[in-house]
Enzyme design. Structure first.
Site, PDB file in Angstrom:
ATOM      1  NE  ARG A  22      -4.053   1.931   2.315  1.00 22.19           N
ATOM      2  CZ  ARG A  22      -4.216   2.940   3.162  1.00 22.19           C
ATOM      3  NH1 ARG A  22      -3.363   3.134   4.148  1.00 22.19           N
ATOM      4  NH2 ARG A  22      -5.237   3.753   3.038  1.00 22.19           N
ATOM      5  CB  ILE A  72      -5.590   6.009  -0.810  1.00 22.52           C
ATOM      6  CG1 ILE A  72      -5.526   4.475  -0.828  1.00 22.52           C
ATOM      7  CG2 ILE A  72      -4.808   6.557   0.364  1.00 22.52           C
ATOM      8  CD1 ILE A  72      -4.088   3.911  -1.016  1.00 22.52           C
ATOM      9  CB  SER A  73     -10.841   3.799   0.498  1.00 19.10           C
ATOM     10  OG  SER A  73     -11.569   4.412  -0.539  1.00 19.10           O
ATOM     11  CD  GLN A  74     -10.817   3.347   8.071  1.00 20.49           C
ATOM     12  OE1 GLN A  74     -11.661   4.219   7.887  1.00 20.49           O
ATOM     13  NE2 GLN A  74     -10.748   2.640   9.176  1.00 20.49           N
ATOM     14  N   PRO A  75      -8.095   1.114   4.633  1.00 22.74           N
ATOM     15  CG  PRO A  75      -5.918   0.424   5.150  1.00 22.74           C
ATOM     16  CD  PRO A  75      -6.846   1.599   5.249  1.00 22.74           C
TER      17      PRO A  75
END
Ligand code: SAH
Length: 218
Positions: free
Chosen positions: A40, A66-69
């Site tokens: 990531r 970038i979205s949260q995992p």
């Protein structure tokens, strides 16, 4: 600047992140494996190298994120991805979510309305390993009529309503995962196309995404 070195330390941090995702309720082993495999930190500016494996969203270019995992894992799990499925993703952003879908063996068609983000991904050498991702610059509200119908549709921006054209681009039996809501918070929905004109809706948790905007942006 971005760094493209995947050290043991990064790999170790990734394993810890996967444990955090398990504790938060992610159970799909294939999704967790995809997250284990993808560096990531490659998707972020090297300024974020130290924190890339915290379960947080981060800024990328053009005021996007970038979205949260956890969010990526949650949406990927709800989508019930099978190898070789044709998936339309709306909101390429950093292309991290698209890479997760590619690791799951899907044929990914991903669309982004911000020209800069689309261009950045063309330069991003790591993505060359995913010959199963096709990148498009355009308005996700339109979907990709030329490539429709899709087995799955994944929307990664906050939609004020369920876009009619996206529903129409689902195969019969196909499913769409989409966060819907007009305010700061959206409800995650999974829509299943039962017949040509019958759709079933399931509701899941609340999330907070950047808005799905109309039209393209240079
Ligand atoms: N999937 C991304 C999340 C990015 S955030 C990732 O893994 O990083 C949402 C993205 O959706 C932003 O890049 C935003 O520009 C894009 N977006 C918003 N509205 C859109 C639309 N109508 N069509 C295509 N992309 C859109």
């Amino acid at each position: 600047m971005r760094k493209f070195e995947d050290s043991y330390r990064h790999k170790g941090l990734r394993k810890k992140l996967v444990e955090v995702l398990r504790q938060k309720g992610i159970t799909d082993e294939r999704v967790l494996e995809a997250i284990t495999n993808i560096p990531r930190h490659f998707f972020l500016d090297s300024a974020f190298d130290e924190v890339a494996y915290e379960d947080r969203a981060f800024p990328i270019a053009q005021q996007q994120t970038i979205s949260q995992p956890y969010t990526v894992a949650y949406q990927s799990q709800l989508l019930l991805v099978k190898p070789y499925e044709k998936i339309l993703e709306v909101g390429t952003g950093s292309a991290y979510q698209a890479s997760v879908l590619a690791e799951l063996g899907a044929q990914v068609y991903t669309i982004e309305r911000q020209k800069k983000l689309f261009d950045n991904n063309k330069q991003f050498s790591f993505l060359k390993k995913y010959s199963n991702i096709k990148f498009f610059y355009g308005d996700g509200y339109e979907g990709l009529p030329t490539y429709a119908p899709f087995d799955k549709v994944l929307v990664t921006a906050a939609a004020p309503f369920i876009p009619e054209k996206l529903r129409g681009q689902l195969k019969i039996g196909g499913q769409m995962v989409i966060p819907v809501g007009e305010g700061k918070v959206q409800r995650m929905l999974r829509i299943t196309r039962k017949t040509a004109d019958k759709f079933e809706e399931e509701e899941f948790e609340n999330f907070s995404f950047v808005p799905m905007l109309g039209g393209k942006n240079n």
